[in-house]
Design an enzyme around this catalytic site. Sequence first.
Site, mmCIF file in Angstrom:
data_model
loop_
_atom_site.group_PDB
_atom_site.id
_atom_site.type_symbol
_atom_site.label_atom_id
_atom_site.label_comp_id
_atom_site.label_asym_id
_atom_site.label_seq_id
_atom_site.Cartn_x
_atom_site.Cartn_y
_atom_site.Cartn_z
ATOM 1 N N TYR A 273 35.654 51.709 62.880
ATOM 2 C CA TYR A 273 36.620 50.818 63.533
ATOM 3 C C TYR A 273 36.091 49.388 63.441
ATOM 4 C CZ TYR A 273 37.498 55.436 65.581
ATOM 5 O OH TYR A 273 37.701 56.782 65.767
ATOM 6 N N CYS A 365 36.297 50.852 75.714
ATOM 7 C CA CYS A 365 37.001 49.947 76.621
ATOM 8 C C CYS A 365 37.861 50.700 77.630
ATOM 9 C CB CYS A 365 37.854 48.946 75.845
ATOM 10 S SG CYS A 365 39.117 49.709 74.792
#
Length: 412
Positions: A273, A365
Amino acid sequence: MSDTTLEVGQTPTLTITRMAHGGEGIATGPDGRVVFVRGAYPGDVVEATVTEVKKRFGRADATRIVTAGEYHGEQSCPAAARGAGCCDFGDIDYGREVELKHDILLGQLRRVIDVEKLPDARLIDLTPHRGWRTRVRLGVDGQGRAGTRMLGSHELVTDVACTQVAPALAAGVVGEGARTFTPGAEVIAVLDSEGNRHIVETRKAPRGERVEDYTEVIEGDGEVVERADGVEFRFPPTAFWQAHTAAPDLYTGLVREWVSAVETRRPVAWDLYGGVGLFVPALGDSLGEKSQIVSVDYSAAATASEQAGLKGYDVVRVNKRVDQAVGNLPAPDVIVLDPPRTGAGKKVIELSARAQPVTVIHVGCDPATFSRDVAAWDEAGYGITDLAVINAFPGTHHFEVMARLNKKIADN
């Protein structure tokens, strides 16, 4: 259990005992049922209106603070005060915010691993606490006014800007005297490291999806310039970059620290990512001049152009979904993965663990998906050796977690 049954529309007085993931306080209702209360924090005694009742729990909105607990402060965001869904922690004493978020993380991790075996977490509070956001996506109403969406609604707050947003980014875009945009569109506004503002219009994004193509450049030249970790990056306004102005240097600093401790067998790293390549210099410098970094990301906006600042590194760019790529990459010593809010998932982690990395650095997150990913790493034989809780989204229930994981040593 009390004879009083929890019902929608009731206004019980509730005492908040702890926080749930998602920014709701937890209380016990009059019938003994768990009630998740929006707008309340541990120690608060509130009058709340019940909005939903399920078999095992209920939900309510705090309508009056009877007694404020130690976390409660004054609402700092005028948009949130008008009902916008931006700063749901805007009325928390920000000096206690990262501590509360650490408690939320432990509550999630406790479900999947033995938290008593975790290392002491670093609690890092990024500043500034207000005006920190350098990129924002806004809705546009039927009159062409840009604004922040109301909580749980498609309606917009257009007369005032959220205090997360850097003042120079919001000026003339939201509020009195602001310019207008195409009704029904979305606006992406970015303030880059050179102080230049870029504004583009896009179509409205489907829920949970990113829109990378923009229909019109309203301001700027369409190329964002960001500097982090001593490197310059250039990319379109729609490409992902960390929102808090202080986040990129903090994250890359932790990667440098943790990777430098790795005893290298094979100087290969996976940057999963990887976006525009933020972590490439930290990985390349820490593993040495013969290292190779394989950066994987499906985003065309992030990977379409080569970054001049990364030319000194041996970088292999793979423009694929991570779950489709990890089974066919050269075996690494180090894996850094920074998945979206949905997490990496068991498949990616199982395939990554099969490559037998020495060290994994996992960035998350969302505490719930991060914890599920940690459980997958634990099952694959990797445990947390370093942990950082980072208040990278002040005024909101969101926060960042970074963990270093190493292969667990079997108990004798």
